[in-house]
Scaffold this active site. Structure first.
Site, PDB file in Angstrom:
ATOM      1  N   LYS A  30       0.863  -1.183   0.000  1.00  0.00           N
ATOM      2  CA  LYS A  30       0.000   0.000   0.000  1.00  0.00           C
ATOM      3  C   LYS A  30       0.900   1.233   0.000  1.00  0.00           C
ATOM      4  O   LYS A  30       1.978   1.217   0.625  1.00  0.00           O
ATOM      5  CB  LYS A  30      -0.880  -0.059   1.258  1.00  0.00           C
ATOM      6  CG  LYS A  30      -1.951   1.010   1.364  1.00  0.00           C
ATOM      7  CD  LYS A  30      -2.829   0.773   2.607  1.00  0.00           C
ATOM      8  CE  LYS A  30      -3.913   1.817   2.760  1.00  0.00           C
ATOM      9  NZ  LYS A  30      -4.806   1.539   3.917  1.00  0.00           N
ATOM     10  N   SER A  88      -9.779   1.587   2.904  1.00  0.00           N
ATOM     11  CA  SER A  88      -8.904   2.397   2.100  1.00  0.00           C
ATOM     12  C   SER A  88      -7.840   1.609   1.331  1.00  0.00           C
ATOM     13  O   SER A  88      -7.247   2.139   0.398  1.00  0.00           O
ATOM     14  CB  SER A  88      -8.182   3.406   3.002  1.00  0.00           C
ATOM     15  OG  SER A  88      -7.363   2.729   3.947  1.00  0.00           O
ATOM     16  N   SER A 115     -10.131  -0.976   6.976  1.00  0.00           N
ATOM     17  CA  SER A 115      -9.526  -0.822   5.645  1.00  0.00           C
ATOM     18  C   SER A 115      -8.798  -2.027   5.073  1.00  0.00           C
ATOM     19  O   SER A 115      -8.369  -1.982   3.918  1.00  0.00           O
ATOM     20  CB  SER A 115      -8.563   0.356   5.644  1.00  0.00           C
ATOM     21  OG  SER A 115      -9.283   1.548   5.569  1.00  0.00           O
TER      22      SER A 115
HETATM   23  N1  GLN Z   1     -13.350   3.891   6.529  1.00  0.00           N
HETATM   24  C1  GLN Z   1     -12.752   4.236   7.778  1.00  0.00           C
HETATM   25  C2  GLN Z   1     -12.275   5.666   7.728  1.00  0.00           C
HETATM   26  O1  GLN Z   1     -12.502   6.270   6.753  1.00  0.00           O
HETATM   27  C3  GLN Z   1     -11.613   3.303   8.087  1.00  0.00           C
HETATM   28  C4  GLN Z   1     -10.428   3.554   7.252  1.00  0.00           C
HETATM   29  C5  GLN Z   1      -9.262   2.697   7.624  1.00  0.00           C
HETATM   30  O2  GLN Z   1      -9.419   1.639   8.213  1.00  0.00           O
HETATM   31  N2  GLN Z   1      -8.076   3.188   7.315  1.00  0.00           N
HETATM   32  O3  GLN Z   1     -11.702   6.171   8.637  1.00  0.00           O
END
Ligand code: GLN
Length: 519
Positions: A98, A173, A197
């Site tokens: 990532k 994400s 995410s």
């Molecule tokens: N969707 C959640 C957020 O926007 C979790 C994102 C994540 O786990 N990095 O914060």
């Protein structure tokens, strides 16, 4: 079609299958890297899972792997029985990172314009670990800006498609990593999970993803979002592959004081090879089904697949009891105070001087405002405003402190449930992959994508998502949630569920959204 679907296509193997083929001399690490890089080149124009690939670096690592394997094979032929077994576990196996994992001398943007031009001066802990394990890093994958999002649409570099249907999101994400694994562009990928995410994109792309216990993997060299929630974890196409990758990156690192000095089991080696033996792991297993995880707005097709999966686990000998996690409803509100508060502090360092992008204003404050104004996207700015507000004098007690107290209640719900069960079984995402754009104008709808995953981060627990069938021709994910440090059991449950559904028709389905462009 060039090579896709043919049994000899090395990109279709599991990481374990690749490791076996390399050791047997049926395949070279260079061929393996080239097969993946060529597939990426042919398809990623449609998918956009990758922000960059590193052919030169990948082929150099692959050549190094081939040299080591060649030596070991000669040693084995000369009678050294251990020569091949002594090779590092991921030797020659492709992995994607990532875009928030630092690699010395390479860019890392975390999906943000504000890190445009930034070159990492050092390696993340997991970058070092992957190198020691012999992995071949193919490139860097797309993500929501600073890991804020559930669809990868908040990337400054444009969205990623879902290989099952390119008009839909891959989740987020870590959507680029999930899509790359689902599309056979890499057998393994690294993601991070602050509120879902890894698990949510795994569910939406039909892959396996695990968010380890907070502290299991060092965060050194990972661009921070919310430091008390962030964890790094693997994606694979099956549980054993994911276990292999977690084993390579987990463990104490002096440079991250929150990384735990707790021994890391050999997760992959502990998982049964045979389906019968794996299914046997369910006999006598006690699983809790949290009532509150069948949330409002859950799609009927998703609920049906999850309930069928639970029934299958019971048929195989697991004892499933309903449990209550009464503070689940407060998870979202708690998370959206704590995560933005920590993010607002973590993101203060992007000042136009120290990292990446530098816009110039009239004076130092002008530089700061110009850089941050142009460098951050709308969702990141929203989080910074929310977080700064929640932490400001006069509001701190009402919001941040209150959220921390509710955090303790959420954690104690889980503690209580684990007094009577070994693990929990639940949906991962309330819906299948949604159309690109569907939730972009409605932040709360986007946030609700993680209703079933973020309490797990709030409590610091491990959670895994494994595929459990399809609804509307799109993958559905099943989540197992474990006690702290019990990733081994989550892998066992994932492996056992794979074993009892090994013959199911849906297991044979493959993403059909991508056409293989002529090379
Ligand atoms: N969707 C959640 C957020 O926007 C979790 C994102 C994540 O786990 N990095 O914060």
């Amino acid at each position: 079609m060039s090579g896709i679907g043919e049994p000899t296509d090395p990109t279709r193997l599991t990481a374990r299958g690749m490791a076996r083929a390399l050791r047997a001399g049926d395949l070279s690490a260079r061929e393996l890297a080239e097969a993946h890089l060529d597939l990426i080149e042919r398809q990623d124009g449609q998918l956009h899972a990758w922000l960059s690939t590193d052919r030169e670096g990948a082929l150099a690592s692959a050549n190094g792997a081939d040299a080591l394997i060649g030596d070991a094979r000669r040693g084995a032929n000369a009678g050294d029985a251990d020569a091949l077994a002594a090779l590092p576990p991921l030797l020659g196996i492709p992995v994607a990172l990532k875009d928030l994992v630092l690699q010395r001398g390479r860019s890392a943007t975390a999906g943000s314009r504000i890190l445009e031009g930034f070159i990492s001066p050092y390696d993340a802990h997991i970058t070092e670990r992957l190198r020691e394990a012999g992995a071949v890093v193919l490139g860097r994958t797309n993500m929501d800006e600073f890991a804020m999002g559930s669809s990868t649409e908040h990337s400054a570099w444009g969205p990623t498609g879902n290989p099952w249907d390119l008009s839909r999101v891959p989740g987020g994400s870590s959507g680029g990593s999930a899509a790359a694994v689902a599309a056979f562009h890499t057998p393994l990928a690294i993601g991070t999970d602050t509120g879902g995410s890894i698990r949510q994109p795994a569910a939406l792309t039909g892959t396996v993803g695990i968010k380890p216990t907070y502290g299991r993997v060092s965060r050194y060299g990972i661009v921070a979002f919310a430091s008390s929630l962030d964890q790094i974890g693997p994606f694979g196409r099956d549980t054993r592959d994911a276990a292999l990758l977690l084993g390579a990156i987990a463990g104490r690192d002096e440079r991250d004081s929150t990384s735990a000095p707790i021994p890391v089991p050999d997760y992959a080696a502990e998982l049964p090879e045979s389906d019968d033996e794996a299914a046997g792991l369910l006999r006598g297993a006690r699983l809790g089904l949290p009532r509150q995880y069948f949330v409002k707005g859950m799609e009927p097709g998703v609920e049906a697949r999850v309930r069928e999966a639970v029934a299958a686990l019971e048929t195989a000998g697991a004892e499933v009891v309903e449990v209550d996690l009464p503070h689940t409803d407060y998870g979202l509100a708690t998370y959206y105070i704590i995560a933005p508060a920590e993010a607002s502090a973590n993101l203060a360092r992007y000042d136009g001087i120290r990292y990446g992008r530098a816009d110039r204003g009239r004076d130092v404050l002008g530089d700061y405002l110009a850089t941050r104004g142009a460098g951050f996207g709308a969702e990141v700015k929203r989080r910074i405003m929310l977080g700064t507000y929640a932490l400001s004098a006069g509001y701190y007690d009402a919001y941040y402190l209150k959220a921390q107290k509710v955090r303790t209640l959420i954690k104690s719900d889980f503690d209580k449930a684990f007094e009577s069960v070994d693990a929990l079984v639940a949906p991962t995402s309330p819906t299948v992959a949604f159309p690109l754009g569907a939730r972009l104008d409605d932040p709360v709808a986007m946030y609700l994508s993680d209703a079933c995953t973020l309490p797990v981060n709030v409590a610091g627990l491990p959670g895994i998502s494994v595929p459990c069938g399809f609804s509307e021709d799109l993958p559905v994910g099943l989540q197992f949630i474990g006690k702290p440090w019990d990733e081994g059991r989550l892998f066992q449950l994932g492996r056992a569920y794979e074993a009892i559904t090994a013959g199911a028709d849906w297991r044979a389905r493959e993403p059909s959204g991508l056409s293989d462009l002529p090379s």
